[in-house]
Motif scaffolding. Structure first.
Motif, mmCIF file in Angstrom:
data_model
loop_
_atom_site.group_PDB
_atom_site.id
_atom_site.type_symbol
_atom_site.label_atom_id
_atom_site.label_comp_id
_atom_site.label_asym_id
_atom_site.label_seq_id
_atom_site.Cartn_x
_atom_site.Cartn_y
_atom_site.Cartn_z
ATOM 1 N N CYS A 115 0.843 -1.194 0.000
ATOM 2 C CA CYS A 115 0.000 0.000 0.000
ATOM 3 C C CYS A 115 0.884 1.252 0.000
ATOM 4 O O CYS A 115 1.887 1.326 0.715
ATOM 5 N N LYS A 116 0.498 2.229 -0.852
ATOM 6 C CA LYS A 116 1.248 3.501 -0.925
ATOM 7 C C LYS A 116 0.265 4.660 -0.819
ATOM 8 O O LYS A 116 -0.918 4.509 -1.112
ATOM 9 N N ARG A 117 0.805 5.841 -0.465
ATOM 10 C CA ARG A 117 -0.022 7.060 -0.478
ATOM 11 C C ARG A 117 -0.214 7.524 -1.911
ATOM 12 O O ARG A 117 0.652 7.330 -2.759
ATOM 13 N N ASN A 118 -1.327 8.187 -2.145
ATOM 14 C CA ASN A 118 -1.568 8.806 -3.453
ATOM 15 C C ASN A 118 -1.140 10.279 -3.369
ATOM 16 O O ASN A 118 -1.792 11.084 -2.707
ATOM 17 N N ASP A 161 -10.113 5.468 -0.387
ATOM 18 C CA ASP A 161 -9.996 5.117 -1.813
ATOM 19 C C ASP A 161 -9.223 6.179 -2.575
ATOM 20 O O ASP A 161 -8.573 5.899 -3.579
ATOM 21 N N GLU A 162 -9.306 7.427 -2.105
ATOM 22 C CA GLU A 162 -8.624 8.527 -2.779
ATOM 23 C C GLU A 162 -7.207 8.713 -2.220
ATOM 24 O O GLU A 162 -6.275 9.011 -2.946
ATOM 25 N N LEU A 163 -7.054 8.480 -0.910
ATOM 26 C CA LEU A 163 -5.774 8.748 -0.247
ATOM 27 C C LEU A 163 -4.700 7.713 -0.552
ATOM 28 O O LEU A 163 -3.518 8.027 -0.592
ATOM 29 N N TYR A 164 -5.130 6.434 -0.739
ATOM 30 C CA TYR A 164 -4.134 5.365 -0.846
ATOM 31 C C TYR A 164 -4.309 4.557 -2.118
ATOM 32 O O TYR A 164 -5.397 4.424 -2.656
ATOM 33 N N PHE A 165 -3.210 3.952 -2.567
ATOM 34 C CA PHE A 165 -3.237 2.943 -3.641
ATOM 35 C C PHE A 165 -3.128 1.565 -2.990
ATOM 36 O O PHE A 165 -2.382 1.400 -2.022
ATOM 37 N N ARG A 167 -2.586 -0.091 5.068
ATOM 38 C CA ARG A 167 -2.313 1.338 5.143
ATOM 39 C C ARG A 167 -0.895 1.569 4.615
ATOM 40 O O ARG A 167 -0.105 0.617 4.531
ATOM 41 N N PRO A 168 -0.540 2.802 4.268
ATOM 42 C CA PRO A 168 0.753 3.043 3.619
ATOM 43 C C PRO A 168 1.916 2.397 4.367
ATOM 44 O O PRO A 168 2.006 2.469 5.593
ATOM 45 N N GLY A 169 2.785 1.718 3.594
ATOM 46 C CA GLY A 169 3.949 1.052 4.171
ATOM 47 C C GLY A 169 3.690 -0.397 4.538
ATOM 48 O O GLY A 169 4.627 -1.182 4.680
ATOM 49 N N GLN A 170 2.414 -0.798 4.663
ATOM 50 C CA GLN A 170 2.117 -2.200 4.982
ATOM 51 C C GLN A 170 2.106 -3.017 3.696
ATOM 52 O O GLN A 170 1.682 -2.531 2.648
ATOM 53 N N GLU A 171 2.564 -4.257 3.790
ATOM 54 C CA GLU A 171 2.532 -5.103 2.594
ATOM 55 C C GLU A 171 2.272 -6.555 2.949
ATOM 56 O O GLU A 171 2.481 -6.978 4.091
ATOM 57 N N ILE A 172 1.792 -7.288 1.961
ATOM 58 C CA ILE A 172 1.592 -8.730 2.095
ATOM 59 C C ILE A 172 2.334 -9.388 0.943
ATOM 60 O O ILE A 172 2.164 -8.988 -0.216
ATOM 61 N N ASP A 173 3.168 -10.372 1.273
ATOM 62 C CA ASP A 173 3.887 -11.113 0.238
ATOM 63 C C ASP A 173 3.830 -12.585 0.626
ATOM 64 O O ASP A 173 4.554 -13.022 1.528
ATOM 65 N N VAL A 174 2.932 -13.331 0.010
ATOM 66 C CA VAL A 174 2.785 -14.759 0.350
ATOM 67 C C VAL A 174 2.744 -15.609 -0.917
ATOM 68 O O VAL A 174 2.375 -15.139 -1.997
ATOM 69 N N LEU A 175 3.128 -16.853 -0.729
ATOM 70 C CA LEU A 175 3.036 -17.856 -1.796
ATOM 71 C C LEU A 175 2.102 -18.941 -1.290
ATOM 72 O O LEU A 175 2.191 -19.330 -0.116
ATOM 73 N N MET A 176 1.185 -19.409 -2.137
ATOM 74 C CA MET A 176 0.198 -20.393 -1.683
ATOM 75 C C MET A 176 0.275 -21.669 -2.499
ATOM 76 O O MET A 176 0.479 -21.603 -3.708
#
Length: 352
Positions: free
Chosen positions: A152-155, A166-170, A209-218
């Motif tokens: 997630c990043k800021r717009n 929806d407007e503030l973040y990607f 929220r900005p700076g948070q990420e998910i990276d998983v393999l299933m």
């Protein structure tokens, strides 16, 4: 004895055999026949020719993911076998292992894995083998691999005073559409036109929220609902007995209107005969049997509520992995396999 007696007895026996009767305070004739000749004058032994003449399947309604059909001429045990096989023994593919490389969202790893497991995957389970017990590594014949990598990043273009996420973040909403298939081994050659993906694109997995990420393999494997509900191919599979409503004497005028209100819409219709309103059973199938009619003193003895003992109305609602008609035919194959295995066991025992 007058000749009317055997006829009356026969009628009573017919009702006992063919109808489950709903009374005001209980249900009659719920027993099954455990042995031939259970009723006077009836030979109840199973006969293949008689079964084939009486048995039929009528498809009533078929839509994309729902199927309603009637199975007539079977026993409750067989009807229930179909229901339970549909729920717990028709295999599907579902996420079994989740390798978490990075998860800085507020959803804990095990909750995330559980959520991913319950997402229905559009992949025909008949193309895959079951994974062997104890296998850690998946191969192209028993495993489908999916990746979910999103941050997630800021717009920077968002308006200063905006408070709409929806407007503030990607990428602040993680959906099932973000799961992408990663071919294993030679799967691209094995399935050249395959489109392995979640059945629904809009299942919300997590919020970021900005700076948070998910990276998983299933890893998706083949399994059955008996092991875990995520493998169940149906949202619901149920049956009910066909309602049978009989008016024991004419119901007219105000009584007819009251009677109509006692049942589901469309069950009772009112006809105009010689200026009188007369009630008639139009479509008993639509009724849910709330037994409302038994609350009316003047009506409760004019109606017999019953269900046809060997007429099952099945409704099968698929999760979208396989169409419901395919699920039903797979369930039939599984039941046939069980019967065959049982017969083989009997043969091997008698040989000894």
């Amino acid at each position: 004895a007058p000749p009317i007696a055997p006829m009356a007895a026969r009628r009573g026996t017919d009702e006992m055999r063919d109808r489950v009767v709903l009374g005001e305070f209980g249900v009659r004739n719920v027993h099954t026949t455990d042995f031939p000749g259970n009723y006077p004058g009836y030979e109840d032994a199973w006969d293949q020719r008689r079964f084939e003449e009486a048995f039929r399947v009528d498809v009533i309604r078929e839509e994309e993911d729902t199927l309603e059909f009637d199975m007539v001429g079977i026993d409750a045990a067989i009807a229930n076998a179909f229901r339970r096989i549909l729920l717990a023994e028709v295999p599907t593919m579902a996420v079994e292992k989740v390798f978490v490389y990075n998860n800085t969202s507020i959803v804990q790893d095990e909750i995330l894995a559980h959520r991913l497991g319950l997402i229905p995957i559009r992949a025909d389970p008949r193309l895959f083998e079951y994974r062997n017990q104890g296998d850690q590594e998946g191969t192209e014949i028993d495993t489908l691999q999916f990746q979910l990598k999103i941050k997630c990043k800021r717009n920077p273009q968002a308006a200063k005073e905006s408070s709409d996420p929806d407007e503030l973040y990607f990428n602040h909403k993680v959906y099932s559409k973000h799961m992408t298939w990663v071919p294993l081994g030679n799967q691209t050659d094995l399935f050249p036109d395959a489109d392995f993906r979640p059945v629904h694109d809009d299942i919300l997995i997590a919020l970021l929220r900005p700076g948070q990420e998910i990276d998983v393999l299933m890893h998706c494997v083949k399994g059955i609902g008996k092991d875990h509900a995520k493998f169940s191919p149906v949202a619901t599979a149920s049956y009910r007995l066909l309602p049978d409503i009989t008016l024991l004497q004419p119901v007219e005028d105000e009584a007819a209107e009251t009677l109509q209100k006692c049942f589901s819409p469309g069950v009772i219709e009112i006809q105009n005969i010689n200026g009188k309103k007369v009630a008639r059973v139009a479509n008993a199938r639509l009724d849910t049997f709330s037994r409302e009619v038994f609350r009316h003193e003047g009506l409760k003895n004019l109606v017999r509520l019953a269900r046809v003992r060997n007429h099952y109305i099945f409704s099968v609602e698929s999760t979208g992995i396989l169409p419901p008609d395919v699920l039903v035919s797979e369930a039939i194959k599984i039941l046939m396999g069980k019967c065959q295995r049982f017969l083989n066991e009997l043969d091997s025992v008698s040989m000894e």
